[in-house]
Design an enzyme around this catalytic site. Sequence first.
Site: not given
Length: 333
Positions: A116, A256, A286
């Site tokens: 990520c 994030h 996500n």
Amino acid sequence: MSNVKAAITGVGAYVPDYILTNDELATMVDTTNEWIMTRIGIKERRILKGEGKGTSDLGTGAVLDLLKKTGTSPDEIDLLICATVTPDMVFPATANIISDKAGIKNAFSFDLNAGCSGFLFGLTTGSQFIESGKYKKVIVVGADKMSSIVDYTDRTTCPIFGDGAGAVLLEASDDDNGIIDVTNFVDGSGRKHLHQKAGGSVKPSTHETIDAREHYVYQEGQSVFKFAVSNMADVSVEMMKRNNLSSDDLDWLVPHQANLRIVDATARRMNLPKEKVMINIQKYGNTTDATIPLLLNEWESKLNKGDNLIIATFGAGFTWGAMYLKWAYDPPK
Ligand code: UT7
């Protein structure tokens, strides 16, 4: 050292149309809208449907949007970096496929995998080519079709992820705005907590690995959660300290989007009010490499030249990092 600063000079995005709601997920696994909203903060996520569609289709959508919005010809692009954990194929690179589909012919391109944190690592890498004076226009794309590696019978992972893509253009700044500071970290020993067991060279896919569902995301949620909270907050606070930034000086945190509780904990440690934190996890979940450019794209109309932003990420690897930048342009008309 070169005095040239790299700056983000445009943003584009693409999300697929299909909306997978918590209520629909609750028909697939034993979960509820209430659990997902309270524990993660996600209401819905986008899913790329359609035979033969992959991450490059998401990435190409974002790149075409970026080229259109910035009035850039594909011929002007020198380099395209694609951050992804869900490449179209193991090889060749999805970046090459995106370049082909977007008509980018005068550039070289490559993929980057940092979980990520991939988009942040891509920005770090791409900006070096601008700062060195070697190239004029670099695109960094973050794109993931997470639905291709999510097990929709596993209630501990399937609510979390969604599909999407975002892209930015990097160019030399003509003033003091642009990327000021960045710090990135990895700890490969963290791989045991978050990985895909089969399909790589250690364990190529076989009938047995498919039967054991090892071609899907494996995550030990609580362990990852603990590392994410402490590392993302630490690196963000450190970025503020070393640039003498108080919470008043900062205009935006661009975190994030893995779990709303991780975002909240990071903002608390930075002493930032909620109004200064970009959050869209409720809409997209996500999206791994796409969370940061999707946020920048959504907030573009609110960002002014000179705004102070900190981007912060944490992901599989483990990987984490933070970037301090001064936004380089006023909202497009
Ligand atoms: O971006 C990459 C990095 N990834 C992350 O940052 C993710 C980090 N981890 C997390 O966000 C959280 O750990 C999760 C969202 C994955 C899980 O949340 P949690 O609060 O840590 O839940 P848990 O794993 O501690 O599970 C608590 C309970 C368990 O039941 P028991 O054992 O207490 O009876 C689970 O079985 O919640 C249960 N549970 C669920 N219940 C309803 C787990 N998933 C679900 C679900 N619906 N979807």
